[in-house]
Design an enzyme around this catalytic site. Structure first.
Site, PDB file in Angstrom:
ATOM      1  NE  ARG A 222      -6.102   1.932  -0.592  1.00 36.79           N
ATOM      2  CZ  ARG A 222      -6.094   3.022   0.146  1.00 36.79           C
ATOM      3  NH1 ARG A 222      -5.075   3.279   0.919  1.00 36.79           N
ATOM      4  NH2 ARG A 222      -7.110   3.846   0.131  1.00 36.79           N
TER       5      ARG A 222
ATOM      6  NE  ARG B 218      -9.218  14.009   1.999  1.00 34.74           N
ATOM      7  CZ  ARG B 218      -9.084  12.681   2.017  1.00 34.74           C
ATOM      8  NH1 ARG B 218     -10.097  11.906   2.328  1.00 34.74           N
ATOM      9  NH2 ARG B 218      -7.935  12.127   1.712  1.00 34.74           N
TER      10      ARG B 218
ATOM     11  CG  HIS C 199     -12.357   4.696   2.107  1.00 31.69           C
ATOM     12  ND1 HIS C 199     -13.028   5.727   2.727  1.00 31.69           N
ATOM     13  CD2 HIS C 199     -11.048   4.891   2.358  1.00 31.69           C
ATOM     14  CE1 HIS C 199     -12.151   6.515   3.329  1.00 31.69           C
ATOM     15  NE2 HIS C 199     -10.938   6.029   3.118  1.00 31.69           N
TER      16      HIS C 199
ATOM     17  CG  ASN D  85      -1.885   1.110   1.269  1.00 29.49           C
ATOM     18  OD1 ASN D  85      -1.813   2.035   0.452  1.00 29.49           O
ATOM     19  ND2 ASN D  85      -2.801   1.061   2.216  1.00 29.49           N
TER      20      ASN D  85
ATOM     21  CD  GLU E 231      -8.403  -0.355   3.338  1.00 30.89           C
ATOM     22  OE1 GLU E 231      -7.762  -0.165   4.395  1.00 30.89           O
ATOM     23  OE2 GLU E 231      -8.782   0.558   2.595  1.00 30.89           O
TER      24      GLU E 231
END
Ligand code: ADP
Length: 404
Positions: free
Chosen positions: A90, A240, A179, A7, A383
Site C-alpha cells: 500500500r 483531525r 483511502h 501496509n 484493503e
C-alpha cells in the site's frame, strides 16, 4: 503462488500472506510501536498467535522480523523465501502520475520518493518497506497500490481549489483524495452484491475509521471525494478537524501559533477528541454520551451531521444513487451512528431498516428497508485483499491493470 501484502506506516507495519488466486490467508500480523523501546510483533497463523517483544528500530528492521517469522521453523508458514512470488505494497501518494496499481521499478521508486514531499509521514515508510523487500527477496516482483489512484478519475472541476492557478502548476496543489483502495473495494463489492458489473453502480461510499472520507462513485469510478490535498480535508475525524475556514489559521497565527503548532492542532488535537475533550474513539464517546456527557454527545452529533451533509452533497453530484456504503471501524461497528447519519436522508431515497441495522456489526449486510430506493450496505474494509488481487493480476501480465 504466495503474495505478501505490506501496509507500512511510520510506527507500524501490517502484513498478510495469501495463497493466490484462492485469496486464502496463510498468516497475518503486525509490528507495532516501531522505534520505541518496546516494539511488538503479533503473528497469527494456523489459528495460533505468536508474539515477539523487542526493540525494532525502523521499518526496514520490522520487515526483516516479519520475513524471518514467516520463514521460521516453528511459527513460519513457508519453507523458503522463494515461495513468495510477489509483494504488494500500500503506497499512500501516487501524485498525478499513478492512476492504477503498477509493477515497481526504479522509475516508480523515484516517483514515490518525489511524492514524499506531499505525504511526508507516509511515503517514506512505504518506500522503506519496498527497499527491505528488494534486499531480502531480490527475486520477488513488487507492486505498488496507491491510495490516490482510484481518485485519478475525479474531474478537474472537482479537484481544483479556487486558488491562483499557478499554485497548481508550480506545487501540484489540488485535491488528490485518499483511502482509494478501500473506496474502490467496497464500491465493487456493492456492485457485485447487487448483481451488477463493477462499472454499473453509482454509490456514496463512507470510509469511517481513524481517518474518515466520503466518495462519490459514478459508474464505478470516483468523481469526487472529501479528502483533498492532504487527508485533513473533509469530514471531522478522530483527531483531525476536517473542513475549516482557513482564516481560523491566520487568526491563530496572529495570536502566536506557529506552523508546527497549527499542524498539531488540526491533525492531532481536533475532531472527535478536540470537541469532546476526552476521546477520539467512538466506543468511548457513545458510552460517555450515554452517561450524560454533553461534549461527547456534541462530538458525535457534529460528526454525524457533517457526514450527512457530504452524503447529501454527493447525491446531488451523482445523477442517481444506487447505494450508500459504510465501511471502516466506525462504519462497520457503530450502529447508532449509522442510524443517526441516515436519519433524514429519506429525501434522497435512503431508508434504513433500523432493526436490521442494530444487528449488523463487523459483517457484510444490507441494512436498508425493502422499499428503499437507495440500498444501504455495511461492507467490511478489506484493503489487503484488493492489494493481493492487484498484485496477483499484475505479476501475471506486463501491462499495468487499470484500477480506476
Ligand atoms: P484505521 O483507520 O486506523 O484502519 P479503523 O478502521 O480500525 O481504523 O477504525 C478505528 C475506529 O473505529 C476507532 O477509533 C473507533 O472509533 C471505531 N470503532 C472500532 N470498533 C468500534 C465499535 N465496536 N463501536 C464503535 N466504534 C468502533
Amino acid at each position: 503462488m504466495k503474495v505478501l501484502v505490506i501496509n507500512a506506516g511510520s510506527s507500524s507495519v501490517k502484513y498478510h500472506l495469501y495463497n493466490m488466486p484462492q485469496v486464502e490467508v496463510l498468516a497475518h500480523g503486525v509490528v507495532e510501536r516501531i522505534g520505541e523501546e518496546r516494539s511488538e510483533l503479533s503473528h497469527f497463523f494456523n489459528g495460533k498467535t505468536h508474539t515477539v517483544k523487542k526493540k525494532v528500530g525502523d521499518v526496514g528492521k520490522a520487515m526483516e522480523l516479519i520475513l524471518e517469522t514467516l520463514d521460521d521453523r516453528d511459527v513460519g508458514v513457508i519453507q523458503d523465501f522463494s515461495e513468495i512470488g510477489a509483494v504488494g505494497h500500500r503506497v499512500v501518494h501516487g501524485g498525478e502520475e499513478f492512476t492504477y496499481s503498477v509493477n515497481i521499478d526504479e522509475k516508480v521508486i523515484a516517483y514515490i520518493e518525489k511524492f514524499a514531499d506531499l505525504a511526508p509521514l507516509h511515503n517514506p515508510p512505504n518506500l522503506a518497506g519496498i527497499r527491505a523487500v528488494q534486499r531480502r527477496l531480490p527475486d520477488a516482483k513488487q507492486v505498488a497500490c496507491f491510495d490516490t489512484a482510484f481518485h485519478a478519475t475525479i474531474p478537474k472541476v472537482a479537484y481544483m481549489y479556487a486558488l491562483p492557478y499557478e499554485l497548481y502548476e508550480k506545487y501540484g496543489i489540488r485535491r488528490y483524495g485518499f483511502h482509494g483502495i478501500s473506496h474502490r473495494y467496497v464500491a465493487r463489492r456493492a456492485a457485485s452484491i447487487m448483481g451488477r458489473g463493477k462499472y454499473n453502480i453509482n454509490a456514496v461510499t463512507c470510509h469511517l475509521g481513524n481517518g474518515c472520507s466520503i466518495t462519490a462513485v459514478k459508474q464505478g469510478r470516483s468523481i469526487d471525494t472529501s479528502m483533498g490535498f492532504t487527508p485533513l480535508e473533509g469530514v471531522p475525524m478522530g483527531t483531525r478537524s476536517g473542513d475549516l475556514d482557513p482564516s481560523i489559521l491566520f487568526y491563530l497565527g496572529d495570536k502566536g501559533y506557529d506552523v508546527k503548532a497549527l499542524k498539531e492542532l488540526c491533525n492531532k488535537k481536533s475532531g472527535l477528541l478536540g470537541i469532546s475533550g476526552v476521546s477520539n474513539d467512538v466506543r468511548n464517546l457513545v458510552e460517555l454520551a450515554g452517561q450524560g456527557n454533553s461534549r461527547a454527545q456534541l462530538a458525535i452529533d457534529i460528526f454525524c451531521y457533517r457526514i450527512k451533509k457530504y452524503i447529501g452533497t454527493y447525491c446531488a453530484v451523482l445523477d442517481t444513487v444506487d447505494a450508500v456504503v459504510f465501511t471502516g471501524g466506525i462504519g462497520e461497528n457503530a450502529v447508532f451512528l449509522r442510524q443517526q447519519i441516515c436519519t433524514g436522508l429519506n429525501q434522497v431515497g435512503v431508508r434504513l431498516d433500523e432493526e436490521t441495522n442494530k444487528k449488523v456489526v463487523a459483517k457484510e449486510a444490507e441494512i436498508s428497508t425493502k422499499d428503499s430506493r437507495v440500498k444501504v450496505f455495511v461492507i467490511p474494509a478489506n484493503e489487503q485483499v484488493a492489494i493481493a488481487n492487484d498484485t496477483y493480476e499484475l505479476t501475471r501480465c506486463e501491462q499495468p491493470i487499470v484500477s480506476e
